[in-house]
Design a protein around this motif. Sequence first.
Motif, PDB file in Angstrom:
ATOM      1  N   ASP A  18      -7.519  48.307 -24.970  1.00 37.67           N
ATOM      2  CA  ASP A  18      -6.364  47.410 -25.051  1.00 37.67           C
ATOM      3  C   ASP A  18      -5.785  47.146 -23.662  1.00 37.67           C
ATOM      4  O   ASP A  18      -5.434  46.015 -23.330  1.00 37.67           O
ATOM      5  N   TYR A  19      -5.686  48.184 -22.846  1.00 33.61           N
ATOM      6  CA  TYR A  19      -5.177  48.018 -21.482  1.00 33.61           C
ATOM      7  C   TYR A  19      -6.072  47.050 -20.699  1.00 33.61           C
ATOM      8  O   TYR A  19      -5.576  46.137 -20.032  1.00 33.61           O
ATOM      9  N   ASN A  22      -5.746  43.437 -22.064  1.00 33.81           N
ATOM     10  CA  ASN A  22      -4.404  42.884 -21.876  1.00 33.81           C
ATOM     11  C   ASN A  22      -4.064  42.634 -20.410  1.00 33.81           C
ATOM     12  O   ASN A  22      -3.182  41.828 -20.113  1.00 33.81           O
ATOM     13  N   ASN A  23      -4.703  43.339 -19.486  1.00 34.50           N
ATOM     14  CA  ASN A  23      -4.316  43.252 -18.077  1.00 34.50           C
ATOM     15  C   ASN A  23      -5.358  42.628 -17.161  1.00 34.50           C
ATOM     16  O   ASN A  23      -5.063  42.350 -15.997  1.00 34.50           O
ATOM     17  N   PHE A  24      -6.580  42.410 -17.631  1.00 34.32           N
ATOM     18  CA  PHE A  24      -7.639  41.837 -16.811  1.00 34.32           C
ATOM     19  C   PHE A  24      -8.231  40.626 -17.511  1.00 34.32           C
ATOM     20  O   PHE A  24      -8.309  40.596 -18.744  1.00 34.32           O
ATOM     21  N   SER A  25      -8.631  39.632 -16.729  1.00 36.24           N
ATOM     22  CA  SER A  25      -9.300  38.461 -17.308  1.00 36.24           C
ATOM     23  C   SER A  25     -10.249  37.856 -16.283  1.00 36.24           C
ATOM     24  O   SER A  25     -10.093  38.039 -15.077  1.00 36.24           O
ATOM     25  N   LYS A  65      -7.238  41.560 -12.173  1.00 37.69           N
ATOM     26  CA  LYS A  65      -6.002  41.952 -12.832  1.00 37.69           C
ATOM     27  C   LYS A  65      -5.042  40.768 -12.839  1.00 37.69           C
ATOM     28  O   LYS A  65      -4.974  40.016 -11.868  1.00 37.69           O
ATOM     29  N   GLU A  66      -4.320  40.589 -13.942  1.00 43.69           N
ATOM     30  CA  GLU A  66      -3.364  39.493 -14.064  1.00 43.69           C
ATOM     31  C   GLU A  66      -2.362  39.556 -12.909  1.00 43.69           C
ATOM     32  O   GLU A  66      -1.878  40.619 -12.551  1.00 43.69           O
ATOM     33  N   GLU A  68      -2.960  38.958  -9.727  1.00 41.62           N
ATOM     34  CA  GLU A  68      -3.565  39.333  -8.443  1.00 41.62           C
ATOM     35  C   GLU A  68      -4.216  38.140  -7.732  1.00 41.62           C
ATOM     36  O   GLU A  68      -4.784  38.318  -6.660  1.00 41.62           O
ATOM     37  N   GLU A 110      -4.642  47.655  -4.372  1.00 35.37           N
ATOM     38  CA  GLU A 110      -5.193  48.442  -5.473  1.00 35.37           C
ATOM     39  C   GLU A 110      -6.712  48.544  -5.359  1.00 35.37           C
ATOM     40  O   GLU A 110      -7.373  47.628  -4.894  1.00 35.37           O
TER      41      GLU A 110
END
Length: 160
Positions: A18-19, A22-25, A65-66, A68, A110
Amino acid sequence: MRTDSIGARFFETAKLLDYGFNNFSKTTLVEAGYQVEGESSIPVAKGKEESVSVEAGQAIEKVIKEGEEENYSAKFEVSEEALNDNGELVAPIEAGTEVGKVVLTYEGEEDFGHLVDGDQISVPLVTSDGVEKSNWFVLMLQAIGDFFVDLFGSIKGLFN
């Protein structure tokens, strides 16, 4: 996952997935045909045109990551082998000729491990258009003009 049961391991794995979702695309960071302002033209020697436009030969898509996107920047690197001694491409040049690479660099803080390969990603830098070689008469006139420009530049240098 350091859990005591299969159910807890399943729950922790679901949280991890889920992480990620939800946070990467997958995002297109450089479009095919992308041009850098002020760097998208290379001078041409012996051509009917004085310069040729260059662009990204293909798109660069990466999982990021969203938020970035602003930490990525693209720059053009023209191959020295493609240029003559004066830093020009020599005509004739076909459209789509590879003359270097477009380098995408991550400048964020990061560490995403394998998502960023060595902090740099590249695609071919290609010419947008073709440039035909000038005919022999025009090339002769250009050579005569260059001779006199060099001659007068040398004379002027003697008096400065």
